[in-house]
Write a protein that holds these residues in place. Structure first.
Motif, PDB file in Angstrom:
ATOM      1  N   LEU A  46      42.388  30.456  20.592  1.00 53.90           N
ATOM      2  CA  LEU A  46      41.778  31.491  21.412  1.00 53.90           C
ATOM      3  C   LEU A  46      41.117  32.583  20.573  1.00 53.90           C
ATOM      4  O   LEU A  46      40.226  33.284  21.046  1.00 53.90           O
ATOM      5  CB  LEU A  46      42.842  32.119  22.318  1.00 53.90           C
ATOM      6  N   LYS A  47      41.623  32.745  19.328  1.00 52.67           N
ATOM      7  CA  LYS A  47      41.086  33.782  18.417  1.00 52.67           C
ATOM      8  C   LYS A  47      41.215  35.179  19.022  1.00 52.67           C
ATOM      9  O   LYS A  47      40.327  36.022  18.877  1.00 52.67           O
ATOM     10  CB  LYS A  47      39.608  33.493  18.090  1.00 52.67           C
ATOM     11  N   PHE A  48      42.327  35.450  19.707  1.00 51.39           N
ATOM     12  CA  PHE A  48      42.573  36.761  20.294  1.00 51.39           C
ATOM     13  C   PHE A  48      43.159  37.697  19.246  1.00 51.39           C
ATOM     14  O   PHE A  48      43.894  37.263  18.353  1.00 51.39           O
ATOM     15  CB  PHE A  48      43.580  36.655  21.448  1.00 51.39           C
ATOM     16  N   ASP A  49      42.859  38.999  19.379  1.00 51.14           N
ATOM     17  CA  ASP A  49      43.606  39.975  18.593  1.00 51.14           C
ATOM     18  C   ASP A  49      44.984  40.146  19.231  1.00 51.14           C
ATOM     19  O   ASP A  49      45.248  39.623  20.316  1.00 51.14           O
ATOM     20  CB  ASP A  49      42.861  41.309  18.514  1.00 51.14           C
ATOM     21  N   LYS A  50      45.873  40.869  18.546  1.00 52.86           N
ATOM     22  CA  LYS A  50      47.268  40.961  18.995  1.00 52.86           C
ATOM     23  C   LYS A  50      47.387  41.529  20.406  1.00 52.86           C
ATOM     24  O   LYS A  50      48.127  41.014  21.243  1.00 52.86           O
ATOM     25  CB  LYS A  50      48.064  41.838  18.019  1.00 52.86           C
ATOM     26  N   ARG A  51      46.644  42.595  20.718  1.00 57.65           N
ATOM     27  CA  ARG A  51      46.713  43.238  22.025  1.00 57.65           C
ATOM     28  C   ARG A  51      46.253  42.290  23.141  1.00 57.65           C
ATOM     29  O   ARG A  51      46.889  42.158  24.183  1.00 57.65           O
ATOM     30  CB  ARG A  51      45.820  44.491  22.011  1.00 57.65           C
ATOM     31  N   THR A  52      45.123  41.612  22.900  1.00 57.59           N
ATOM     32  CA  THR A  52      44.582  40.691  23.893  1.00 57.59           C
ATOM     33  C   THR A  52      45.518  39.504  24.098  1.00 57.59           C
ATOM     34  O   THR A  52      45.706  39.032  25.225  1.00 57.59           O
ATOM     35  CB  THR A  52      43.188  40.187  23.466  1.00 57.59           C
ATOM     36  N   LEU A  53      46.113  39.027  23.008  1.00 62.15           N
ATOM     37  CA  LEU A  53      47.040  37.889  23.107  1.00 62.15           C
ATOM     38  C   LEU A  53      48.261  38.251  23.956  1.00 62.15           C
ATOM     39  O   LEU A  53      48.706  37.457  24.790  1.00 62.15           O
ATOM     40  CB  LEU A  53      47.486  37.453  21.709  1.00 62.15           C
ATOM     41  N   ILE A  54      48.789  39.459  23.757  1.00 68.19           N
ATOM     42  CA  ILE A  54      49.933  39.910  24.561  1.00 68.19           C
ATOM     43  C   ILE A  54      49.554  39.965  26.033  1.00 68.19           C
ATOM     44  O   ILE A  54      50.301  39.492  26.907  1.00 68.19           O
ATOM     45  CB  ILE A  54      50.434  41.288  24.074  1.00 68.19           C
ATOM     46  N   ASN A  55      48.386  40.528  26.326  1.00 69.19           N
ATOM     47  CA  ASN A  55      47.926  40.597  27.718  1.00 69.19           C
ATOM     48  C   ASN A  55      47.810  39.200  28.327  1.00 69.19           C
ATOM     49  O   ASN A  55      48.220  38.961  29.466  1.00 69.19           O
ATOM     50  CB  ASN A  55      46.567  41.300  27.788  1.00 69.19           C
ATOM     51  N   PHE A  56      47.236  38.279  27.537  1.00 67.62           N
ATOM     52  CA  PHE A  56      47.054  36.905  28.015  1.00 67.62           C
ATOM     53  C   PHE A  56      48.399  36.245  28.318  1.00 67.62           C
ATOM     54  O   PHE A  56      48.567  35.606  29.366  1.00 67.62           O
ATOM     55  CB  PHE A  56      46.291  36.082  26.974  1.00 67.62           C
ATOM     56  N   LEU A  57      49.359  36.389  27.415  1.00 73.44           N
ATOM     57  CA  LEU A  57      50.668  35.753  27.597  1.00 73.44           C
ATOM     58  C   LEU A  57      51.409  36.332  28.803  1.00 73.44           C
ATOM     59  O   LEU A  57      52.067  35.597  29.543  1.00 73.44           O
ATOM     60  CB  LEU A  57      51.508  35.901  26.328  1.00 73.44           C
ATOM     61  N   VAL A  58      51.288  37.640  29.009  1.00 80.32           N
ATOM     62  CA  VAL A  58      51.928  38.263  30.177  1.00 80.32           C
ATOM     63  C   VAL A  58      51.346  37.693  31.463  1.00 80.32           C
ATOM     64  O   VAL A  58      52.077  37.341  32.399  1.00 80.32           O
ATOM     65  CB  VAL A  58      51.754  39.799  30.134  1.00 80.32           C
ATOM     66  N   VAL A  59      50.027  37.580  31.514  1.00 81.21           N
ATOM     67  CA  VAL A  59      49.371  37.031  32.707  1.00 81.21           C
ATOM     68  C   VAL A  59      49.728  35.557  32.896  1.00 81.21           C
ATOM     69  O   VAL A  59      50.053  35.113  34.007  1.00 81.21           O
ATOM     70  CB  VAL A  59      47.834  37.197  32.600  1.00 81.21           C
ATOM     71  N   ALA A  60      49.687  34.778  31.802  1.00 79.87           N
ATOM     72  CA  ALA A  60      49.932  33.333  31.892  1.00 79.87           C
ATOM     73  C   ALA A  60      51.373  33.031  32.305  1.00 79.87           C
ATOM     74  O   ALA A  60      51.613  32.191  33.178  1.00 79.87           O
ATOM     75  CB  ALA A  60      49.609  32.674  30.550  1.00 79.87           C
ATOM     76  N   ILE A  61      52.340  33.704  31.683  1.00 77.34           N
ATOM     77  CA  ILE A  61      53.750  33.471  32.025  1.00 77.34           C
ATOM     78  C   ILE A  61      54.022  33.920  33.459  1.00 77.34           C
ATOM     79  O   ILE A  61      54.675  33.228  34.241  1.00 77.34           O
ATOM     80  CB  ILE A  61      54.679  34.196  31.034  1.00 77.34           C
ATOM     81  N   GLY A  62      53.494  35.088  33.816  1.00 74.43           N
ATOM     82  CA  GLY A  62      53.673  35.589  35.183  1.00 74.43           C
ATOM     83  C   GLY A  62      53.063  34.667  36.220  1.00 74.43           C
ATOM     84  O   GLY A  62      53.601  34.513  37.322  1.00 74.43           O
ATOM     85  N   SER A  63      51.957  34.006  35.856  1.00 71.73           N
ATOM     86  CA  SER A  63      51.267  33.139  36.814  1.00 71.73           C
ATOM     87  C   SER A  63      52.060  31.882  37.145  1.00 71.73           C
ATOM     88  O   SER A  63      51.724  31.181  38.110  1.00 71.73           O
ATOM     89  CB  SER A  63      49.881  32.745  36.274  1.00 71.73           C
ATOM     90  N   GLN A  64      53.098  31.567  36.361  1.00 72.30           N
ATOM     91  CA  GLN A  64      53.989  30.471  36.732  1.00 72.30           C
ATOM     92  C   GLN A  64      55.331  30.982  37.237  1.00 72.30           C
ATOM     93  O   GLN A  64      55.928  30.392  38.144  1.00 72.30           O
ATOM     94  CB  GLN A  64      54.216  29.531  35.539  1.00 72.30           C
ATOM     95  N   ILE A  65      55.799  32.104  36.675  1.00 75.38           N
ATOM     96  CA  ILE A  65      57.064  32.693  37.133  1.00 75.38           C
ATOM     97  C   ILE A  65      57.000  32.996  38.628  1.00 75.38           C
ATOM     98  O   ILE A  65      57.987  32.837  39.353  1.00 75.38           O
ATOM     99  CB  ILE A  65      57.381  33.989  36.346  1.00 75.38           C
ATOM    100  N   ILE A  66      55.838  33.405  39.104  1.00 78.30           N
ATOM    101  CA  ILE A  66      55.703  33.757  40.523  1.00 78.30           C
ATOM    102  C   ILE A  66      55.968  32.548  41.424  1.00 78.30           C
ATOM    103  O   ILE A  66      56.314  32.684  42.596  1.00 78.30           O
ATOM    104  CB  ILE A  66      54.304  34.354  40.810  1.00 78.30           C
ATOM    105  N   TYR A  67      55.840  31.334  40.853  1.00 80.67           N
ATOM    106  CA  TYR A  67      56.099  30.118  41.625  1.00 80.67           C
ATOM    107  C   TYR A  67      57.487  29.535  41.340  1.00 80.67           C
ATOM    108  O   TYR A  67      57.757  28.387  41.722  1.00 80.67           O
ATOM    109  CB  TYR A  67      55.041  29.060  41.302  1.00 80.67           C
ATOM    110  N   SER A  68      58.357  30.295  40.670  1.00 79.19           N
ATOM    111  CA  SER A  68      59.694  29.778  40.349  1.00 79.19           C
ATOM    112  C   SER A  68      60.511  29.504  41.613  1.00 79.19           C
ATOM    113  O   SER A  68      61.384  28.635  41.620  1.00 79.19           O
ATOM    114  CB  SER A  68      60.441  30.741  39.423  1.00 79.19           C
ATOM    115  N   ILE A  69      60.226  30.249  42.684  1.00 80.42           N
ATOM    116  CA  ILE A  69      60.878  29.971  43.976  1.00 80.42           C
ATOM    117  C   ILE A  69      60.483  28.580  44.455  1.00 80.42           C
ATOM    118  O   ILE A  69      61.302  27.821  44.972  1.00 80.42           O
ATOM    119  CB  ILE A  69      60.485  31.033  45.024  1.00 80.42           C
ATOM    120  N   ASN A  70      59.211  28.236  44.241  1.00 81.93           N
ATOM    121  CA  ASN A  70      58.732  26.904  44.609  1.00 81.93           C
ATOM    122  C   ASN A  70      59.412  25.830  43.773  1.00 81.93           C
ATOM    123  O   ASN A  70      59.616  24.701  44.234  1.00 81.93           O
ATOM    124  CB  ASN A  70      57.212  26.814  44.411  1.00 81.93           C
TER     125      ASN A  70
END
Length: 429
Positions: free
Chosen positions: A7-31
């Motif tokens: 992805l060639k992200f800087d540290k700040r952008t990478l953290i933002n990306f990981l928070v969004v990506a992990i959250g985008s599956q955690i929200i379906y953990s009930i499923n």
């Protein structure tokens, strides 16, 4: 090949990306609890199979209705607000499910899921990834998103099983699992709120002006043929994807493969395939094909060939091994396509101030097979003999794969033309 590193992200952008990506599956953990513990989950809610089926359909119905108006919210409010608030509401609804609510209460909760898990939330995830990644790494970013989501899905499914086993394999165990998953979703909402920046790309001084510009952007997007082409191509992928769930009963009912072997094939052919295929597609699309649309065109062509093969292969046990290989190839290609099917929105250089509306409209069209595919495939399973039913299902998948191939061919031409115009402008400057 590390999908995150590419992805060639800087540290700040990478953290933002990981928070969004992990959250985008955690929200379906009930499923996930529903997926791996279907019967105990149904008993915990106190509903019949038909009632649970309607509740799940309600999610799709509400999400489809709300996707387009949700486009206004996507560009009017920041991703930070939309993601964290929808996570919070979903987590609170999960706690409510753990206390065996009435059926009317379940109707309200599952209707809310159509908004908080899908229409308002998922489009915001797509918009955030599109904005975080550079135009020439859209495929890589969306592929990495699916890699993180697949890994998180594997973990949440395992967590649900572990909790259920430790607590005693009972309805109470399901309720405990729901409570823990809901707490995780709320924790993710808090993390999202404090980590993501507050950014709105609409340039206006007053709330009234922002409202007008967001509506104007949504109306503009609805008239853009490129957005409709992306959405229709994605619907081709999703039609094939929905059909994947019938591969296992196909093997069992037509080829007489033992249940144990089918289960092993299902495990390898779902989460593990998703974790590998999606990020690989993004990297290949960006670095080898220079556009996700060119890669999608090739993938659709291969899906067409393999679906044709599965229709023509003789339906007897001596062809079991070739059939397993062909079905696995279709699954791999489908997950590769899922990894990049919204990347063209970024490659089309869609302005950031309307990218939320663009993702909402494309997602509305892309996920539209939820309206009809499950019911159509189910009808065929109930009203035709196994060979005829599966042949019809594969034929529908084949038809939509052809549509996807044609649309990605056209999208590739549009992206090449816009890239050429951009290069000419840079040279002139």
């Amino acid at each position: 090949m590390n999908p995150i590193k590419n992805l060639k992200f800087d540290k700040r952008t990478l953290i933002n990306f990981l928070v969004v990506a992990i959250g985008s599956q955690i929200i379906y953990s009930i499923n996930a609890v529903r997926s791996v513990l279907y019967e105990p989950f149904r008993e915990a809610l106190g509903v019949s199979n038909a009632q649970l089926g309607f509740l799940l359909s309600l999610i799709g119905i509400i999400s489809m209705i709300m996707y387009v108006p949700g486009g206004w919210f996507q560009d009017r409010f920041s991703n930070r607000k939309l993601l964290s608030i929808n996570l919070l509401i979903t987590g609170l609804c999960g706690f409510y499910l753990a206390f065996a609510p009435s059926y009317n209460g379940l109707l309200v909760v599952f209707a809310l899921f159509g908004i908080t898990q899908e229409a308002f939330y998922w489009a915001s995830v797509l918009k955030t990834v599109r904005i975080l990644a550079k135009d020439d790494r859209q495929g890589t970013a969306f592929g990495a998103l699916e890699f993180v989501r697949g890994s998180t899905e594997f973990a949440t499914n395992a967590l649900a099983m572990i909790i259920f086993t430790i607590v005693g394999q009972s309805v109470f165990g399901v309720k405990v699992a729901l409570g823990i998953d809901s707490a995780l979703i709320i924790l993710m909402a808090i993390i999202t709120w404090f980590v993501l920046p507050e950014e709105i790309y609409i340039k206006a001084d007053t709330a009234k002006e922002k409202n007008k510009l967001a509506l104007k952007g949504l109306l503009k997007v609805l008239l853009m043929k490129e957005v409709w082409m992306v959405g229709l191509a994605a619907s081709g992928v999703y039609t094939v994807y929905i059909g994947l769930m019938y591969f296992l009963p196909f093997l069992q009912n037509v080829y007489g493969i033992p249940v144990g072997m089918v289960a092993i094939f299902g495990l390898v052919n779902t989460s593990l395939t998703r974790m590998i295929s999606s990020p690989l597609a993004g990297v290949i699309g960006d670095h080898k094909f220079k556009s996700s649309t060119h890669f999608m065109r090739l993938a659709f062509a291969l899906v067409i060939c393999f679906l044709t093969a599965i229709i023509l292969l003789p339906k007897n046990s001596s062809f079991m091994i070739p059939v397993l290989g062909v079905l696995m190839c279709i699954t791999i290609l489908c997950y590769m396509l899922r990894g990049v099917y919204y990347a063209p929105i970024g490659e089309l250089k869609m302005p950031k101030e309307i990218s939320g509306a663009a993702m909402s409209v494309a997602a509305f069209i892309g996920y539209s097979p939820m309206f009809w595919a499950y019911a159509t495939y189910g009808y065929m399973m109930d009203n035709y003999d196994p060979v005829s039913a599966y042949t019809r299902i594969f034929s529908i998948q084949l038809t939509f794969a052809v549509v996807g191939f044609i649309l990605t061919f056209g999208l590739g031409k549009i992206i090449e033309r816009r890239k050429g115009l951009t290069d000419e402008a840079k040279q002139a400057a």
